[in-house]
Design an enzyme around this catalytic site. Structure first.
Site, short mmCIF file in Angstrom:
data_model
loop_
_atom_site.label_atom_id
_atom_site.label_comp_id
_atom_site.label_asym_id
_atom_site.label_seq_id
_atom_site.Cartn_x
_atom_site.Cartn_y
_atom_site.Cartn_z
N ASP A 153 -12.73 49.29 23.72
CA ASP A 153 -13.65 48.59 24.63
C ASP A 153 -15.03 48.65 24.01
O ASP A 153 -15.35 49.62 23.33
CB ASP A 153 -13.66 49.26 26.02
CG ASP A 153 -14.02 48.27 27.13
OD1 ASP A 153 -15.03 47.55 26.96
OD2 ASP A 153 -13.31 48.21 28.13
N ASN A 161 -19.04 48.22 38.08
CA ASN A 161 -17.69 48.58 37.63
C ASN A 161 -17.03 49.58 38.58
O ASN A 161 -15.80 49.68 38.65
CB ASN A 161 -17.72 49.24 36.24
CG ASN A 161 -18.34 48.39 35.16
OD1 ASN A 161 -18.97 48.90 34.26
ND2 ASN A 161 -18.18 47.07 35.26
N LEU A 162 -17.87 50.38 39.27
CA LEU A 162 -17.33 51.57 39.94
C LEU A 162 -16.49 51.24 41.17
O LEU A 162 -15.78 52.09 41.68
CB LEU A 162 -18.48 52.51 40.35
CG LEU A 162 -19.37 52.98 39.18
CD1 LEU A 162 -20.41 53.98 39.67
CD2 LEU A 162 -18.54 53.61 38.06
N ASP A 221 -9.67 41.23 29.82
CA ASP A 221 -10.09 40.33 30.90
C ASP A 221 -10.38 38.93 30.38
O ASP A 221 -11.09 38.18 31.01
CB ASP A 221 -11.34 40.90 31.60
CG ASP A 221 -12.52 41.00 30.65
OD1 ASP A 221 -12.35 40.74 29.45
OD2 ASP A 221 -13.63 41.35 31.12
N CYS A 262 7.64 36.71 24.40
CA CYS A 262 6.26 37.18 24.26
C CYS A 262 5.36 36.44 25.26
O CYS A 262 5.82 35.62 26.05
CB CYS A 262 5.77 37.00 22.82
SG CYS A 262 5.28 35.33 22.39
N CYS A 265 5.51 32.81 25.07
CA CYS A 265 6.74 32.23 25.64
C CYS A 265 6.51 31.96 27.13
O CYS A 265 7.05 31.00 27.69
CB CYS A 265 7.92 33.19 25.49
SG CYS A 265 8.47 33.42 23.80
N CYS A 279 -13.54 38.28 36.55
CA CYS A 279 -13.80 39.11 37.73
C CYS A 279 -15.22 38.98 38.24
O CYS A 279 -15.46 39.05 39.44
CB CYS A 279 -13.52 40.58 37.43
SG CYS A 279 -11.78 40.95 37.37
N CYS A 336 8.43 28.72 20.43
CA CYS A 336 7.24 29.58 20.60
C CYS A 336 6.43 29.59 19.31
O CYS A 336 6.99 29.74 18.22
CB CYS A 336 7.64 31.00 20.99
SG CYS A 336 6.21 32.11 21.06
N CYS A 339 6.64 33.72 18.18
CA CYS A 339 7.82 34.61 18.09
C CYS A 339 9.12 33.85 17.82
O CYS A 339 10.19 34.46 17.80
CB CYS A 339 7.93 35.51 19.31
SG CYS A 339 8.69 34.75 20.76
N CYS A 432 -26.67 29.64 36.38
CA CYS A 432 -25.41 30.30 36.80
C CYS A 432 -25.61 31.79 36.50
O CYS A 432 -26.74 32.26 36.42
CB CYS A 432 -24.20 29.71 36.08
SG CYS A 432 -24.22 29.97 34.30
ZN ZN Z 1 7.04 33.89 22.10
#
Ligand code: ZN
Length: 474
Positions: A153, A161-162, A221, A262, A265, A279, A336, A339, A432
């Site tokens: 991160d 955040n809390l 996120d 995956c 997919c 969020c 895909c 994969c 914004c």
């Molecule tokens: Zn896949």
């Protein structure tokens, strides 16, 4: 004096003069400490920085496995051996008395036992994101005895955040999230090895980072990271535990497990930005990541233990308002992009990672389209600003937190329907939260023939920072 024998490879790596030493000490632990004092290069190989003995070594006294508190007599022969990578059974004795007591509720579980607990201890799990999902996942995996947790991160802990990111607290506001979480996790389990990666995951570093871990948990996120993590996991053959949350709904699944489907997919393409608010803009009920994170942590533990049926090929959906769980079944797509047998994506490239929700490619304007918060403030204070209108394109919930006085509220998604309300001859200053939605609105209005439309640079976040520190921010 007891005799201690070291494995050849350790003698070489630690640059020791020989492989057999005579050392005093009433216990195995004391003897090893004496040896480390005599042979300076040895300590860092035998002990972690926190003084814990590295458990990839096996200790025997007179041919029998022994713990560090084993007492020695002058004739004792101590062998330090390297655990082999093959047999879990051989390694199960590496659990200390403390381990066995601490994890007794696991060890007594049918199918787990000492072997299972050792598997957890030997495992390495990477958690992408140390926010809403990463918090509960990391707390429970630390408590469960997963040996190594990697945290990725690049954010710092903020008060907004809390409400849901329970790994952090007041005492770590302003710290990096990975360091904040590390302190909390080490408090839960001092034996836990936490590897902090305080940077963003990119196409350049993803493979090198992920290849070092057994299980990857996606608590990110934004779509760019999700596709990047998925592609890297497919390329490296790592199972990926997925979780996502928005407002009152959550999703969880397991990708790329035992040749299962995956993320691509399930979702070959990400939704357009206006259908994928994050969020900050869309909000999330604080307890939701707890529940989805628990599902992810459960799936990770099952993967490590090799138990039960994973969520591979199934997406669990959770609706908190209706308090209902449902499931969507899916399988591998023959076409895909990553994969399938003939994948279009064979390396990590920036263009393969689609736009993120928060950082989608901003339209490029002439610099004169942007107005800095300072210039904007001067404009608002100017008496003859009748011609100038402020348009706030955030969602209604966001207006509840803060807004500029006398601004017209038209959410970005409603602009197409409501732009005729605006006078084409007036000047419009669009605002914004961070500036990207305002930029999209300005581009839209320009296409509709509006000539005097401007983006308030950096949005209300920058406004609050530079002009109005008392404005509540989120
Ligand atoms: Zn896949």
């Amino acid at each position: 004096m007891s005799h201690i024998f070291l494995p050849d490879i350790l003698v070489r790596v630690a640059k020791l003069p020989k492989r057999e030493f005579e050392v005093s000490g009433e216990t195995l632990s004391a003897a090893l400490e004496h040896l480390c004092k005599e042979q300076k290069g040895l300590e860092k190989h035998l002990y972690h920085d926190n003084g814990i003995f590295k458990d990839h070594f096996l200790l025997t006294v007179d041919g029998e496995l022994a713990q560090l508190d084993h007492s020695l007599d002058p004739a004792s022969k101590v062998d330090i051996m390297l655990a082999t990578s093959g047999g879990v059974a051989d390694c199960s004795e590496q659990l200390s008395k403390n381990d066995i007591e601490r994890y007794s509720r696991h060890i007594t579980l049918p199918g787990v036992g000492r072997k299972g607990q050792h598997r957890l201890k030997a495992s390495r799990t990477l958690i992408i994101g140390t926010g809403g999902l990463g918090s509960p996942v990391s707390l429970y995996l630390a408590a469960a005895g997963v040996g190594t947790l990697g945290l990725v991160d690049f954010d710092i802990v903020e008060s907004s955040n809390l409400q849901r990111q329970i790994a952090h607290g007041i005492s770590t506001l302003g710290l990096s999230k990975v360091e904040s979480a590390k302190a909390r996790l080490k408090d839960i389990n001092p034996a836990l090895n936490v590897e902090t990666h305080n940077y963003a995951l990119t196409t350049e570093n993803a493979l090198a980072l992920i290849c070092d871990y057994d299980v990857v948990i996606d608590g990110s996120d934004n779509f760019m990271t999700r596709y990047l993590v998925n592609d890297a996991c497919v390329m490296l053959g790592k199972p990926l535990v997925y979780g996502a949350i928005h407002q009152f709904e959550g999703q969880a699944s397991v990708f790329n497990h035992n040749s299962g489907p995956c993320y691509r997919c399930l979702f070959p393409k990400s939704p357009p930005p206006e259908l994928a608010p994050n969020c900050s803009a869309g909000g999330v009920i604080g307890v939701l990541p707890g529940l989805i994170g628990m599902v992810q942590a459960t799936e990770a533990v099952k993967l490590i233990l090799g138990m039960g049926d994973s969520l591979s090929g199934r997406m669990l959906r959770y609706d908190a308002l209706k308090m209902k769980f449902s499931e969507v079944r899916f399988s591998k797509r023959k076409d895909c992009a990553v994969c399938s047998e003939t994948p279009a994506i064979t390396e990590l490239l920036a263009e393969n990672a689609v736009c993120s929700t928060s950082g989608h490619s901003a339209p490029s304007f002439d610099p004169s389209v942007y107005i800095s918060p300072k210039e904007f403030k001067e404009l608002l204070e100017c008496k003859d600003r009748k011609e100038a209108q402020v348009i706030d394109v955030r969602e209604p919930g966001e207006i509840e937190i803060c807004a500029l006085p006398e601004s017209i509220h038209i959410p970005l998604g409603d602009l197409e329907e409501r732009y005729p309300e605006l006078s084409i001859d007036s000047s419009h200053y669009v605002v914004c939260l961070g500036g990207s939605r305002a930029a999209q609105a300005v581009q839209f209005l320009q296409n509709k023939g509006f000539k005097k439309v401007y983006v308030v640079e950096g949005g209300l976040r920058r406004w609050a920072k530079e002009i109005e520190p008392s404005m509540p921010m989120y």
